[in-house]
Design an enzyme around this catalytic site. Structure first.
Site, short mmCIF file in Angstrom:
data_model
loop_
_atom_site.label_atom_id
_atom_site.label_comp_id
_atom_site.label_asym_id
_atom_site.label_seq_id
_atom_site.Cartn_x
_atom_site.Cartn_y
_atom_site.Cartn_z
N HIS A 43 0.85 -1.19 0.00
CA HIS A 43 0.00 0.00 0.00
C HIS A 43 0.89 1.24 0.00
O HIS A 43 2.09 1.14 0.22
CB HIS A 43 -0.90 0.02 1.24
CG HIS A 43 -0.10 0.21 2.50
ND1 HIS A 43 0.57 -0.84 3.12
CD2 HIS A 43 0.21 1.33 3.21
CE1 HIS A 43 1.23 -0.37 4.17
NE2 HIS A 43 1.04 0.95 4.25
N HIS A 128 5.78 5.92 -0.49
CA HIS A 128 6.52 4.73 -0.92
C HIS A 128 5.68 3.49 -0.66
O HIS A 128 4.66 3.56 0.02
CB HIS A 128 7.85 4.64 -0.15
CG HIS A 128 7.66 4.46 1.32
ND1 HIS A 128 7.40 5.53 2.16
CD2 HIS A 128 7.67 3.35 2.10
CE1 HIS A 128 7.25 5.07 3.40
NE2 HIS A 128 7.41 3.76 3.38
#
Length: 186
Positions: A43, A128
């Site tokens: 995610h 990220h």
């Protein structure tokens, strides 16, 4: 929902999960980490909430649902990156570009959190997708022997925010609690 840990993020689509899992397999040949992200848990975090009581979570969701979100957009995922030392990176991740829309969403989520009584994040936002963390041993990321797959970039459509509950002992360990759609493309 009482006193569990939560975060808000963007899910990663299935084909991208598969590609990032290939990155993990290549990375495992060169380095060892204590924690490898389970592919279904990939995610992009927008805000870590930590321990949230039911009333705080309800207020946050109400605040998020009242937002005028940007329209659906695309982010660039990749190449590989890290946090910490290049020799012993504490986190290895797929980089995520930081578009204007992503920055606006981050700001809106922070404001909704503050209104619900949560602390504002003090660290700069570095979007990220975590692949591994807590380095044990292995070859540095920048030694030149890593495969070219780590330089690849992909595109991910961002269509909704997701509130996740964390279950540390499970795989996958992130449970979807609520989804907040962004506006449709015009």
């Amino acid at each position: 929902m009482s006193n569990s840990h939560y975060f808000i993020g963007f899910p990663v689509r299935e084909d991208l999960k598969n590609r990032l899992e290939i990155w993990q397999k290549q990375l495992r040949k060169k380095a060892d980490y204590k924690v490898w992200t389970f592919p279904d848990d990939f995610h992009i975090t927008v805000k870590f909430l930590g321990d949230c009581a039911d009333n705080t979570l309800e207020e946050l969701l109400k605040n998020l649902e009242s937002q005028d979100w940007p329209s659906v957009f695309s982010e660039t995922i990749g190449p590989i990156g890290n946090f910490g030392s290049n020799v012993h990176p504490r986190v290895v991740h797929a980089k995520v570009s930081k578009s204007d829309r992503l920055s606006i969403i981050k700001q809106q989520v922070e404001e909704a959190g503050v209104k619900a009584g949560l602390d504002r994040e003090k660290r700069p936002y570095s979007p990220h997708i975590t692949l591994a963390k807590k380095w044990v041993s292995g070859t540095p990321l920048e030694d030149g022997s890593f495969p070219s797959v780590f330089r690849e970039v992909y595109h991910q459509e961002i269509s909704h925010l997701t509130l996740y509950r964390i279950h540390p002992a499970r795989k996958p360990k992130y449970e979807v609690v609520a989804e907040l759609p962004l506006h449709k493309k015009e």
